[in-house]
Design a protein around this motif. Structure first.
Motif, PDB file in Angstrom:
ATOM      1  N   TYR A 129      19.020   3.155 -13.770  1.00 35.37           N
ATOM      2  CA  TYR A 129      18.015   1.207 -12.902  1.00 35.37           C
ATOM      3  C   TYR A 129      17.214   1.391 -12.400  1.00 35.37           C
ATOM      4  N   LEU A 130      17.677   2.019 -11.106  1.00 33.47           N
ATOM      5  CA  LEU A 130      16.812   2.235 -10.117  1.00 33.47           C
ATOM      6  C   LEU A 130      15.562   2.678 -10.722  1.00 33.47           C
ATOM      7  N   VAL A 131      15.270   3.707 -11.402  1.00 33.37           N
ATOM      8  CA  VAL A 131      14.338   4.542 -11.876  1.00 33.37           C
ATOM      9  C   VAL A 131      13.352   3.322 -12.953  1.00 33.37           C
ATOM     10  N   HIS A 132      14.239   2.772 -13.371  1.00 32.55           N
ATOM     11  CA  HIS A 132      13.018   2.424 -14.747  1.00 32.55           C
ATOM     12  C   HIS A 132      12.898   0.866 -13.595  1.00 32.55           C
ATOM     13  N   VAL A 133      13.236  -0.130 -12.895  1.00 32.10           N
ATOM     14  CA  VAL A 133      13.215  -1.035 -12.036  1.00 32.10           C
ATOM     15  C   VAL A 133      11.895  -0.097 -10.917  1.00 32.10           C
ATOM     16  N   HIS A 134      11.899   0.660 -10.362  1.00 35.44           N
ATOM     17  CA  HIS A 134      11.116   1.197  -9.518  1.00 35.44           C
ATOM     18  C   HIS A 134       9.750   2.039 -10.641  1.00 35.44           C
ATOM     19  N   HIS A 135       9.911   2.111 -11.513  1.00 36.98           N
ATOM     20  CA  HIS A 135       8.688   2.602 -12.605  1.00 36.98           C
ATOM     21  C   HIS A 135       7.983   1.153 -12.648  1.00 36.98           C
ATOM     22  N   VAL A 136       8.853   0.850 -13.283  1.00 38.76           N
ATOM     23  CA  VAL A 136       7.940  -1.000 -13.855  1.00 38.76           C
ATOM     24  C   VAL A 136       7.040  -1.464 -12.438  1.00 38.76           C
ATOM     25  N   LEU A 137       7.854  -1.904 -11.545  1.00 39.14           N
ATOM     26  CA  LEU A 137       6.935  -2.506 -10.569  1.00 39.14           C
ATOM     27  C   LEU A 137       5.563  -2.000  -9.761  1.00 39.14           C
ATOM     28  N   ALA A 138       6.567  -0.496  -9.529  1.00 32.82           N
ATOM     29  CA  ALA A 138       5.446   0.477  -8.698  1.00 32.82           C
ATOM     30  C   ALA A 138       4.187   0.189  -9.668  1.00 32.82           C
ATOM     31  N   GLU A 139       4.269   0.872 -11.358  1.00 33.29           N
ATOM     32  CA  GLU A 139       3.217   0.823 -12.286  1.00 33.29           C
ATOM     33  C   GLU A 139       1.919  -0.674 -12.158  1.00 33.29           C
ATOM     34  N   ALA A 140       3.405  -1.277 -12.091  1.00 40.17           N
ATOM     35  CA  ALA A 140       2.707  -2.638 -12.216  1.00 40.17           C
ATOM     36  C   ALA A 140       1.642  -2.915 -10.989  1.00 40.17           C
ATOM     37  N   VAL A 141       2.120  -2.784  -9.873  1.00 43.92           N
ATOM     38  CA  VAL A 141       1.639  -3.206  -8.384  1.00 43.92           C
ATOM     39  C   VAL A 141       0.191  -2.043  -8.444  1.00 43.92           C
ATOM     40  N   ILE A 142       0.486  -0.795  -8.399  1.00 46.36           N
ATOM     41  CA  ILE A 142      -1.194   0.060  -8.602  1.00 46.36           C
ATOM     42  C   ILE A 142      -1.991  -0.432  -9.725  1.00 46.36           C
ATOM     43  N   THR A 143      -1.335  -0.920 -11.020  1.00 47.55           N
ATOM     44  CA  THR A 143      -2.575  -1.456 -12.239  1.00 47.55           C
ATOM     45  C   THR A 143      -3.037  -2.546 -12.021  1.00 47.55           C
TER      46      THR A 143
END
Length: 262
Positions: free
Chosen positions: A181-195
């Protein structure tokens, strides 16, 4: 349910985004075979630009707020390098307060229970990684059905006539460990900010669901991973076999009009 072909297309799109400016054309169109997925996994594992997150405890509201705060705080140069490494992140067990004099954290949660390092290329050689243990793969604790995360820039500091920016993050809780869960949420939110899918003006709603429903979309971003277990929701002949994919989180943006002053 999402078809496997749709998930393959979405995963290929995400890989191209990460490879932008490097070798985006290296991934030719077509289905992601088991062999190609293995190659992609090996490439991701070899990435050295890494963020380390130290957690003393997990609290979902503070975690989501902090992931957004961390990603938004990064300068563009660090964001781009980290994206090319597939936003590689390791989660470690520790107390940030006890480590503050030895390590320079880039971002610390408002309650001090979580801390992030800036992306760097130390990877597994990171002193933190050598000192601390990985966050345990425990069972996912009960989570609230819904979390509301306010924008980093409060409403009073925005133009009253500006449109409201809102997004929904759907996070799957079935067959998902706390570490996953930590990984999934982190990836989506981080990449959403970056993109640039979300920014400091975005109000975020997190919805915890047993599975993603395409009807909740359209989704601007999906977190797609290999599915190591047989599907329990009945996808017919696609429910077994090597190379099967699963969507574990999805981001959907919405917009509304902010009422003007009376």
């Amino acid at each position: 349910m999402f078809t496997q072909q749709f998930l393959q297309t979405q995963l290929a799109s995400r890989i191209r985004v990460a490879r932008t400016g490097r070798d985006a054309e290296a991934l030719e169109p077509g289905p992601l075979t088991a062999e190609r997925m293995a190659d992609i996994a090996a490439e991701a594992a070899s990435a050295t630009t890494t963020v380390a997150v130290v957690l003393r405890r997990f609290e979902p509201q503070i975690y989501v707020e902090s992931v957004l705060g961390f990603a938004l705080s990064l300068p563009d140069t660090l964001r781009e390098a980290w994206l090319r490494a597939y936003t590689r992140t390791v989660f470690l067990t520790g107390n940030p307060a006890n480590l503050a004099t030895r390590f320079a954290f880039h971002y610390v949660s408002r309650d001090g229970s979580m801390a992030w390092t800036a992306p760097d290329d130390s990877g597994e050689r990171s002193p933190l990684r050598r000192l601390l243990r990985l966050f345990p793969t425990a069972e996912l604790p009960p989570l609230p059905a819904r979390l509301e995360v306010p924008a980093v820039v409060p409403s009073p500091e925005r133009d009253d006539h500006a449109p409201v920016r809102r997004a929904r993050l759907y996070a799957v809780t079935t067959r998902v460990s706390l570490a996953a869960y930590l990984v999934h949420v982190h990836h989506v939110l981080a990449e959403a900010v970056i993109t640039k899918l979300i920014d400091e003006h975005t109000e975020l709603t997190v919805l915890h669901v047993p599975q993603l429903d395409p009807a909740d979309g359209p989704f601007d971003m999906l977190r797609i991973v290999p599915d190591a277990e047989p599907d329990t929701f009945g996808d017919g002949p696609e429910a077994a076999g090597p190379g099967r994919l699963r969507a574990c989180a999805g981001l959907s943006r919405t917009a509304g009009a902010r009422p003007g002053p009376p």
